[in-house]
Design an enzyme around this catalytic site. Structure first.
Site, mmCIF file in Angstrom:
data_model
loop_
_atom_site.group_PDB
_atom_site.id
_atom_site.type_symbol
_atom_site.label_atom_id
_atom_site.label_comp_id
_atom_site.label_asym_id
_atom_site.label_seq_id
_atom_site.Cartn_x
_atom_site.Cartn_y
_atom_site.Cartn_z
ATOM 1 N N GLY A 20 20.274 11.742 53.066
ATOM 2 C CA GLY A 20 19.503 12.427 52.026
ATOM 3 C C GLY A 20 20.219 13.654 51.505
ATOM 4 O O GLY A 20 20.269 13.891 50.296
ATOM 5 N N GLU A 33 -0.919 21.302 56.002
ATOM 6 C CA GLU A 33 -1.078 19.848 55.905
ATOM 7 C C GLU A 33 -0.909 19.226 57.282
ATOM 8 O O GLU A 33 0.113 19.409 57.936
ATOM 9 C CB GLU A 33 -0.060 19.273 54.927
ATOM 10 C CG GLU A 33 -0.262 17.793 54.672
ATOM 11 C CD GLU A 33 0.668 17.259 53.597
ATOM 12 O OE1 GLU A 33 0.202 16.490 52.745
ATOM 13 O OE2 GLU A 33 1.865 17.610 53.612
ATOM 14 N N CYS A 55 -0.922 12.085 51.169
ATOM 15 C CA CYS A 55 -0.736 13.454 50.687
ATOM 16 C C CYS A 55 -1.914 13.939 49.849
ATOM 17 O O CYS A 55 -2.169 15.134 49.761
ATOM 18 C CB CYS A 55 0.564 13.559 49.893
ATOM 19 S SG CYS A 55 0.690 12.401 48.522
ATOM 20 N N GLU A 83 7.492 15.488 44.648
ATOM 21 C CA GLU A 83 6.085 15.261 44.966
ATOM 22 C C GLU A 83 5.935 15.621 46.435
ATOM 23 O O GLU A 83 6.425 14.914 47.306
ATOM 24 C CB GLU A 83 5.710 13.801 44.686
ATOM 25 C CG GLU A 83 4.208 13.560 44.645
ATOM 26 C CD GLU A 83 3.655 13.129 45.984
ATOM 27 O OE1 GLU A 83 3.093 14.015 46.685
ATOM 28 O OE2 GLU A 83 3.774 11.960 46.330
ATOM 29 N N GLY A 137 17.533 11.786 56.878
ATOM 30 C CA GLY A 137 17.520 12.716 55.761
ATOM 31 C C GLY A 137 18.593 13.773 55.820
ATOM 32 O O GLY A 137 19.199 14.125 54.797
ATOM 33 N N GLY A 146 19.293 5.669 56.217
ATOM 34 C CA GLY A 146 19.900 6.754 56.978
ATOM 35 C C GLY A 146 18.910 7.868 57.209
ATOM 36 O O GLY A 146 17.772 7.820 56.716
ATOM 37 N N LYS A 202 17.211 6.048 49.081
ATOM 38 C CA LYS A 202 17.281 6.373 50.502
ATOM 39 C C LYS A 202 15.851 6.397 51.020
ATOM 40 O O LYS A 202 15.119 7.352 50.820
ATOM 41 C CB LYS A 202 17.953 7.741 50.711
ATOM 42 C CG LYS A 202 18.621 7.914 52.093
ATOM 43 C CD LYS A 202 17.659 7.904 53.252
ATOM 44 C CE LYS A 202 16.869 9.192 53.371
ATOM 45 N NZ LYS A 202 15.999 9.178 54.611
#
Length: 472
Positions: free
Chosen positions: A207, A379, A279, A245, A203, A201, A170
């Site tokens: 997901g 972040e 990231c 991750e 999430g 699709g 996905k």
């Protein structure tokens, strides 16, 4: 505009079971360039059941047979490098130079690394009176982000297939086109039906259905910490393995005696690459108080070389961010930093001049940032560098470890031994010493809220294996 209404399930392109679609925008022009299906829970169910039906036979294939399929996949990626780069430019806004050198080339290198690992991996070992077999984990749900849309697909799907798992992918809804291209390459490589499946699709629907599906054995997710926590909670209810991750707030620590100019210039390039949407970006630059203003001046000068522009131009070093929400989010962080006392030495929250269209953010350098400031703790995922000062090494380590994250970082010192001694105290998964190069064979993953598990190299393969011991 390309209109796609199909999902790749069971070895063929089939009509999505839902009528809704997702528009794909070009971040530089804000134009809709394509649409893909907004996959439903029923689409996910069909894909998972196809993966389950293929799991036993694919898991029983020899490593040699899997290697032959993956070699054809690697060759297919190599043959489509230009198309891959152009697709990423169109749907993500990565500058064509970066898209060619990193977005298209890195996945090819990672795929090649797994050919070597698979060729030499021992799937059995003798431990005393036991024979231990490394067996595939089963059906894998791979949920990938938009910032490195093909690399993250390859980093999950290729080792999963190498381990003998079947996969339902996905991809992120902002960047589904390169994932569809990957599915075509998989199909051309001749994998058996159901071994690899693709469902596009959102999430919250596709997901979530994947993470909760009872026939999924392992969920591998890359994305935000908040979403990762929800996926882990959902998967935990089904006693599924998870590999996560997640976010980062990486520190780059420049110790006295290091090459300050090189360390700062490398840091600026690190943060502004991919429009800051990385990231592992060293978003916190830590410099000794005696060298602080010198470092700020170097960073401001380096930032001036990153002029936002058309990502399709070979001269552009900084493209747009992925969408309007992300643009507004990044600009909001810069405004918050100023309100909390930061000094803007490059960039700022205003729109770049001459770019009224497109999701652009000025490349920004912030000085006088406190360790507990919002921009030093959260972040941002945009081209924003915060520079912090420290008194001594103990203070630097306290600041470096003073966030909820621990994904990556850097240390610069007069010699490698000094840098290593400091790095061993950092609570983070991967640290570059004096500008060390990225190594796709090294385990990649984080401490604390940056995730669970590892990708890349032998460790990445073993995420998709489980041991079975037979005693004699």
């Amino acid at each position: 505009m390309q209109q796609h209404g199909d999902q790749y399930i069971g070895g063929e392109w089939v009509a999505s079971l839902g009528a809704d679609t997702i528009p794909v925008l070009n971040p530089a022009t804000e134009e809709v360039i394509a649409s893909v299906p907004a996959g439903t829970a029923e689409d996910v169910d069909a894909a998972v059941r196809a993966a389950r039906a293929a799991a036993r036979s694919w898991g029983a294939t020899s490593p040699t047979e899997r290697l032959a399929h993956l070699t054809r996949l690697r060759d297919g990626l190599a043959a489509r490098q230009q198309e891959i780069a152009e697709t990423v430019v169109a749907e993500l806004g990565s500058p064509i130079g970066f898209a060619t050198a990193v977005q298209a080339a890195l996945p090819l290198g990672v795929a090649g690394s797994y050919l070597d690992i698979l060729a030499g991996y021992e799937f059995t070992e003798q431990v005393g009176n036991s024979t231990v077999y490394a067996e595939p984990a089963g059906v894998v749900a791979a949920i990938t982000p938009w910032n490195y849309p093909l690399h993250q697909v390859v980093a999950k799907v290729v080792p999963a297939l190498a381990a003998g798992c079947t996969v339902v992918l996905k991809p992120a809804e902002d960047t589904p086109l390169v994932a569809r291209l990957f599915a075509r390459i998989v199909h051309e490589a001749g994998f058996p039906a159901g071994v690899f499946n693709l469902v596009t699709g959102v999430g919250a629907v596709a997901g979530a259905a994947l993470a909760a599906h009872p026939e999924v054995d392992l969920v591998s997710f890359t994305g935000s910490t908040a979403v990762g926590a929800k996926i882990a909670e959902t998967a935990g209810g089904g006693i599924k393995r998870v590999a996560l991750e997640l976010g980062g707030k990486s520190a780059n620590v420049v110790l006295p005696g290091a090459d300050l100019a090189r360390a700062v210039n490398v840091n600026v390039g690190n943060v502004f690459a991919n429009s800051g949407q990385t990231c592992t970006a060293w978003t916190r630059l830590l410099v000794h108080q005696d060298q602080y203003e010198e470092a700020v001046a170097i960073a401001a000068k380096a930032a001036a070389k990153y002029v936002p522009g058309d990502p399709a131009s070979p001269d552009t070093r900084l493209g747009p961010v992925v969408n309007a929400k992300q643009r507004d989010r990044v600009r909001g962080y810069i405004e918050t930093a100023v309100a909390e006392g930061a000094r803007v030495v490059a960039g700022g929250p205003e729109a770049p001049e001459g770019l009224a269209t497109g999701f652009y953010v000025r490349p920004t350098v912030l000085a006088d940032v406190a360790p507990d400031a919002t921009v030093a703790q959260e972040e941002i995922f945009g081209p924003v560098l915060s520079i912090l000062s420290y008194r001594d090494e103990a203070h630097a380590l306290e600041i470096a470890n003073g966030t909820a994250y621990g994904l990556a970082g850097g240390v610069w010192a007069a010699d490698n031994e000094t840098a290593v001694a400091f790095a061993r105290g950092m609570d983070t998964g991967q640290i570059d010493i004096n500008g060390g190069r990225f190594n796709p064979l090294a385990p990649f993953g984080g401490y604390k809220h940056s995730g669970v598990g590892r990708e890349l190299g032998r460790h990445g393969l073993e995420e998709f294996l489980q041991p079975k011991s037979l005693q004699f």
